[in-house]
Write an enzyme that holds these catalytic residues in place. Sequence first.
Site, PDB file in Angstrom:
ATOM      1  CB  SER A  64      51.081  25.400  40.748  1.00 10.28           C
ATOM      2  OG  SER A  64      49.974  26.677  40.489  1.00 10.28           O
TER       3      SER A  64
HETATM    4  N1  SAH Z   1      49.416  28.152  36.653  1.00 11.39           N
HETATM    5  C1  SAH Z   1      50.220  29.097  37.262  1.00 11.39           C
HETATM    6  C2  SAH Z   1      49.893  29.622  38.713  1.00 11.39           C
HETATM    7  C3  SAH Z   1      50.333  30.993  39.078  1.00 11.39           C
HETATM    8  S1  SAH Z   1      50.065  31.789  40.587  1.00 11.39           S
HETATM    9  C4  SAH Z   1      51.726  28.530  37.201  1.00 11.39           C
HETATM   10  O1  SAH Z   1      51.789  27.477  37.660  1.00 11.39           O
HETATM   11  O2  SAH Z   1      52.431  29.273  37.102  1.00 11.39           O
HETATM   12  C5  SAH Z   1      48.479  32.362  39.923  1.00 11.39           C
HETATM   13  C6  SAH Z   1      48.393  33.375  39.012  1.00 11.39           C
HETATM   14  O3  SAH Z   1      46.962  34.008  38.866  1.00 11.39           O
HETATM   15  C7  SAH Z   1      49.069  34.592  39.065  1.00 11.39           C
HETATM   16  O4  SAH Z   1      49.856  34.589  37.951  1.00 11.39           O
HETATM   17  C8  SAH Z   1      48.117  35.743  39.341  1.00 11.39           C
HETATM   18  O5  SAH Z   1      48.729  36.889  38.776  1.00 11.39           O
HETATM   19  C9  SAH Z   1      46.907  35.239  38.623  1.00 11.39           C
HETATM   20  N2  SAH Z   1      45.726  35.803  38.736  1.00 11.39           N
HETATM   21  C10 SAH Z   1      45.547  36.230  40.345  1.00 11.39           C
HETATM   22  N3  SAH Z   1      43.961  36.730  40.180  1.00 11.39           N
HETATM   23  C11 SAH Z   1      43.889  36.825  39.018  1.00 11.39           C
HETATM   24  C12 SAH Z   1      42.711  37.235  38.247  1.00 11.39           C
HETATM   25  N4  SAH Z   1      41.530  37.916  38.808  1.00 11.39           N
HETATM   26  N5  SAH Z   1      42.403  36.891  36.869  1.00 11.39           N
HETATM   27  C13 SAH Z   1      43.438  36.414  36.320  1.00 11.39           C
HETATM   28  N6  SAH Z   1      44.586  35.849  36.708  1.00 11.39           N
HETATM   29  C14 SAH Z   1      44.643  36.028  38.148  1.00 11.39           C
END
Ligand code: SAH
Length: 213
Positions: A64
């Site tokens: 993010s």
């Molecule tokens: N906070 C993280 C954001 C990553 S993007 C960072 O800053 O790196 C969003 C993340 O949510 C991805 O890794 C994706 O695989 C995960 N994600 C998507 N759908 C999900 C679900 N149903 N349950 C858990 N994680 C999920």
Amino acid sequence: MKDTSKHQGLRNQLATILIAKGIVDANVLNAIRKIPRHLFIDSSFENHAYQDKAFPIAAEQTISQPYTVAFQSQTLEIKSGDKVLEIGTGSGYQTAVLLELKAEVYSIERQQELFKRTSLFLPKIGYKPKKFIFGDGYIGLKEQAPFDKIIVTAGAPFVPNPLLAQLKIGGKLLIPVGDKTQIMTLFIRKSAKEFEKHELGDFAFVPMLEEKN
Ligand code: SAH
């Protein structure tokens, strides 16, 4: 895995940019100044790690944007000892911010590759959540409920009821809701059945995925 005074200088600049964009929480800003974000992304992006931008990580996901991480952390008013559920571990950068704020963190990731990679990497650089979970954020984490705070870091097409149900009274759920772009939405649990809802502006996240791999 190196962290240098040059990186530190860039982090201080990033904190200044976030202040200009409205981040005021000193603990959040200190976390941004401290966490080596360049270690959370592919080394080919290292020179850009301290720009206020999202970057690709593995499994077609993104780390993010720092402003978004800071905004979500500040909005949740994380206090030392808060029990926090994070949906979407991803690179672990937001997780590290929550840990710097001294939360007790349970973090769920639904992509095995990211789950494995980040659950090895974060402890290596000193960040230890209570638990990494390979699972589905739509169902939350009933066995550890209720939580003081729940943070969702992927765009949710709707608000999953289990997440509302797993909040303490007085607890907060912060979730970006929508398809192409999302409205950052804060729910505060007022009683067993009452929730206060606040809409806090537009953001862009990768979608919250419906099924496990
Ligand atoms: N906070 C993280 C954001 C990553 S993007 C960072 O800053 O790196 C969003 C993340 O949510 C991805 O890794 C994706 O695989 C995960 N994600 C998507 N759908 C999900 C679900 N149903 N349950 C858990 N994680 C999920």
